[in-house]
Write a protein that holds these residues in place. Structure first.
Motif, PDB file in Angstrom:
ATOM      1  N   PHE A 109      -1.088   4.911 -24.466  1.00 28.44           N
ATOM      2  CA  PHE A 109      -0.315   3.681 -24.439  1.00 28.44           C
ATOM      3  C   PHE A 109       0.327   3.589 -23.055  1.00 28.44           C
ATOM      4  CE2 PHE A 109      -0.416   4.760 -28.948  1.00 28.44           C
ATOM      5  CZ  PHE A 109      -0.821   3.557 -29.498  1.00 28.44           C
ATOM      6  N   PHE A 110       0.181   2.446 -22.402  1.00 23.53           N
ATOM      7  CA  PHE A 110       0.612   2.311 -21.009  1.00 23.53           C
ATOM      8  C   PHE A 110       1.801   1.379 -20.849  1.00 23.53           C
ATOM      9  CE2 PHE A 110      -3.561   4.036 -20.326  1.00 23.53           C
ATOM     10  CZ  PHE A 110      -3.433   4.757 -19.162  1.00 23.53           C
ATOM     11  N   THR A 111       2.632   1.734 -19.870  1.00 20.13           N
ATOM     12  CA  THR A 111       3.660   0.844 -19.350  1.00 20.13           C
ATOM     13  C   THR A 111       3.339   0.673 -17.871  1.00 20.13           C
ATOM     14  OG1 THR A 111       5.131   2.692 -18.815  1.00 20.13           O
ATOM     15  CG2 THR A 111       5.408   1.657 -20.976  1.00 20.13           C
ATOM     16  N   LEU A 112       3.958  -0.305 -17.230  1.00 19.54           N
ATOM     17  CA  LEU A 112       3.688  -0.475 -15.799  1.00 19.54           C
ATOM     18  C   LEU A 112       4.922  -0.922 -15.061  1.00 19.54           C
ATOM     19  CD1 LEU A 112       3.298  -3.685 -14.793  1.00 19.54           C
ATOM     20  CD2 LEU A 112       1.279  -3.470 -16.178  1.00 19.54           C
ATOM     21  N   SER A 113       4.892  -0.633 -13.780  1.00 22.36           N
ATOM     22  CA  SER A 113       5.912  -1.131 -12.864  1.00 22.36           C
ATOM     23  C   SER A 113       5.201  -1.578 -11.594  1.00 22.36           C
ATOM     24  CB  SER A 113       6.960  -0.057 -12.565  1.00 22.36           C
ATOM     25  OG  SER A 113       6.370   1.048 -11.928  1.00 22.36           O
ATOM     26  N   GLU A 114       5.728  -2.625 -10.996  1.00 25.37           N
ATOM     27  CA  GLU A 114       5.127  -3.165  -9.776  1.00 25.37           C
ATOM     28  C   GLU A 114       6.109  -2.974  -8.625  1.00 25.37           C
ATOM     29  OE1 GLU A 114       2.651  -7.148  -8.484  1.00 25.37           O
ATOM     30  OE2 GLU A 114       4.000  -7.258 -10.173  1.00 25.37           O
ATOM     31  N   ASP A 115       5.603  -2.492  -7.499  1.00 30.14           N
ATOM     32  CA  ASP A 115       6.433  -2.224  -6.333  1.00 30.14           C
ATOM     33  C   ASP A 115       6.055  -3.206  -5.234  1.00 30.14           C
ATOM     34  OD1 ASP A 115       8.179  -1.059  -4.547  1.00 30.14           O
ATOM     35  OD2 ASP A 115       6.816   0.581  -4.034  1.00 30.14           O
ATOM     36  N   ILE A 116       6.998  -4.095  -4.906  1.00 25.40           N
ATOM     37  CA  ILE A 116       6.785  -5.103  -3.857  1.00 25.40           C
ATOM     38  C   ILE A 116       7.856  -4.898  -2.793  1.00 25.40           C
ATOM     39  CG2 ILE A 116       6.690  -7.569  -3.341  1.00 25.40           C
ATOM     40  CD1 ILE A 116       6.167  -8.011  -6.370  1.00 25.40           C
ATOM     41  N   ASN A 117       7.422  -4.656  -1.562  1.00 23.60           N
ATOM     42  CA  ASN A 117       8.387  -4.551  -0.472  1.00 23.60           C
ATOM     43  C   ASN A 117       7.739  -5.007   0.822  1.00 23.60           C
ATOM     44  OD1 ASN A 117       7.320  -2.196   1.059  1.00 23.60           O
ATOM     45  ND2 ASN A 117       7.705  -1.119  -0.875  1.00 23.60           N
ATOM     46  N   THR A 118       8.535  -5.129   1.857  1.00 26.46           N
ATOM     47  CA  THR A 118       8.030  -5.652   3.127  1.00 26.46           C
ATOM     48  C   THR A 118       7.356  -4.598   3.988  1.00 26.46           C
ATOM     49  OG1 THR A 118      10.173  -5.270   4.177  1.00 26.46           O
ATOM     50  CG2 THR A 118       9.781  -7.457   3.213  1.00 26.46           C
ATOM     51  N   ASN A 119       7.455  -3.330   3.604  1.00 27.44           N
ATOM     52  CA  ASN A 119       6.923  -2.255   4.438  1.00 27.44           C
ATOM     53  C   ASN A 119       5.619  -1.660   3.941  1.00 27.44           C
ATOM     54  OD1 ASN A 119       9.207  -2.414   6.084  1.00 27.44           O
ATOM     55  ND2 ASN A 119      10.340  -1.043   4.759  1.00 27.44           N
ATOM     56  N   ASP A 120       5.080  -2.154   2.840  1.00 30.27           N
ATOM     57  CA  ASP A 120       3.918  -1.493   2.263  1.00 30.27           C
ATOM     58  C   ASP A 120       3.078  -2.487   1.470  1.00 30.27           C
ATOM     59  OD1 ASP A 120       2.219   0.584   1.708  1.00 30.27           O
ATOM     60  OD2 ASP A 120       3.667   1.780   0.612  1.00 30.27           O
ATOM     61  N   ILE A 121       1.956  -2.023   0.999  1.00 32.11           N
ATOM     62  CA  ILE A 121       1.057  -2.816   0.169  1.00 32.11           C
ATOM     63  C   ILE A 121       1.632  -2.880  -1.242  1.00 32.11           C
ATOM     64  CG2 ILE A 121      -1.283  -2.875  -0.797  1.00 32.11           C
ATOM     65  CD1 ILE A 121      -2.152  -1.293   1.712  1.00 32.11           C
ATOM     66  N   ILE A 122       1.510  -4.024  -1.900  1.00 30.68           N
ATOM     67  CA  ILE A 122       1.989  -4.155  -3.279  1.00 30.68           C
ATOM     68  C   ILE A 122       1.199  -3.199  -4.157  1.00 30.68           C
ATOM     69  CG2 ILE A 122       2.222  -5.695  -5.259  1.00 30.68           C
ATOM     70  CD1 ILE A 122       2.442  -8.016  -3.273  1.00 30.68           C
ATOM     71  N   SER A 123       1.912  -2.398  -4.935  1.00 30.04           N
ATOM     72  CA  SER A 123       1.234  -1.450  -5.806  1.00 30.04           C
ATOM     73  C   SER A 123       1.768  -1.546  -7.226  1.00 30.04           C
ATOM     74  CB  SER A 123       1.380  -0.024  -5.273  1.00 30.04           C
ATOM     75  OG  SER A 123       2.728   0.352  -5.251  1.00 30.04           O
ATOM     76  N   ILE A 124       0.933  -1.124  -8.145  1.00 28.43           N
ATOM     77  CA  ILE A 124       1.276  -1.106  -9.565  1.00 28.43           C
ATOM     78  C   ILE A 124       1.140   0.328 -10.044  1.00 28.43           C
ATOM     79  CG2 ILE A 124       0.627  -1.920 -11.865  1.00 28.43           C
ATOM     80  CD1 ILE A 124      -0.614  -4.373 -10.418  1.00 28.43           C
ATOM     81  N   LYS A 125       2.183   0.842 -10.681  1.00 32.18           N
ATOM     82  CA  LYS A 125       2.126   2.176 -11.262  1.00 32.18           C
ATOM     83  C   LYS A 125       1.989   2.024 -12.772  1.00 32.18           C
ATOM     84  CE  LYS A 125       4.213   6.677 -11.586  1.00 32.18           C
ATOM     85  NZ  LYS A 125       5.289   7.571 -11.196  1.00 32.18           N
ATOM     86  N   MET A 126       0.921   2.601 -13.296  1.00 31.64           N
ATOM     87  CA  MET A 126       0.638   2.556 -14.721  1.00 31.64           C
ATOM     88  C   MET A 126       0.912   3.942 -15.288  1.00 31.64           C
ATOM     89  SD  MET A 126      -2.889   0.488 -13.968  1.00 31.64           S
ATOM     90  CE  MET A 126      -3.673   1.008 -15.436  1.00 31.64           C
ATOM     91  N   SER A 127       1.863   4.031 -16.204  1.00 29.89           N
ATOM     92  CA  SER A 127       2.224   5.315 -16.808  1.00 29.89           C
ATOM     93  C   SER A 127       1.776   5.308 -18.258  1.00 29.89           C
ATOM     94  CB  SER A 127       3.732   5.540 -16.736  1.00 29.89           C
ATOM     95  OG  SER A 127       4.149   5.612 -15.402  1.00 29.89           O
ATOM     96  N   GLY A 128       0.955   6.290 -18.618  1.00 26.20           N
ATOM     97  CA  GLY A 128       0.412   6.354 -19.965  1.00 26.20           C
ATOM     98  C   GLY A 128       0.880   7.570 -20.730  1.00 26.20           C
TER      99      GLY A 128
END
Length: 143
Positions: A109-128
């Motif tokens: 079962f997964f949850t996710l968080s999205e990381d958006i900032n001006t210094n890096d590429i937008i990434s999504i962390k999926m924790s299962g």
């Protein structure tokens, strides 16, 4: 499996993650799998001499977790769409995509968080959180 200095080393850049069982997860760049046990502690009356007292640990239930990081892609957001479910999602992790006979698989079962900032590429962390067994194919053979 080789041990010691003769052990082959692999770079993670050739790995592959199948999400939902058969589709390669796009833009994935990191995966971490952890496998754990619950232990029950057993204590008995013992002599306090030079060899005691000691606790015994009895293994109980097993559990596992998986963390996957992907880059966000406007053209292919399957990772986000798949999250909108109350079902466990099958996942397969190949350390080396050219060796399709060695991999981990299970459902989580997964949850996710999205990381958006001006210094890096937008990434999504999926924790299962794994549900049921995490299986290794083939099972390791130890000397």
């Amino acid at each position: 499996m080789k041990w010691g200095n003769s052990m082959g080393k692999l770079m993670g850049r050739n790995s592959k993650i199948l999400f939902g069982g058969t589709t390669e997860l796009p833009q994935s760049n990191s995966v971490s799998i952890s496998y754990d046990w619950d232990f029950t502690e057993a204590r008995v009356f013992q002599d306090d001499g030079t060899n005691g007292p000691w606790k015994d640990q009895i293994p109980g239930f097993k559990s596992w977790k998986i963390d996957i990081t992907v880059y966000y892609d406007d053209a292919d957001d399957r990772a986000l769409k798949t999250m909108v479910t109350n079902n466990a999602i099958p996942v397969v992790v190949y350390e080396n995509r050219t060796t399709n006979t060695r991999y981990w698989y299970g459902s989580a079962f997964f949850t996710l968080s999205e990381d958006i900032n001006t210094n890096d590429i937008i990434s999504i962390k999926m924790s299962g959180q794994g549900t049921g067994p995490l299986t290794r194919v083939p099972l390791p053979v130890y000397p």
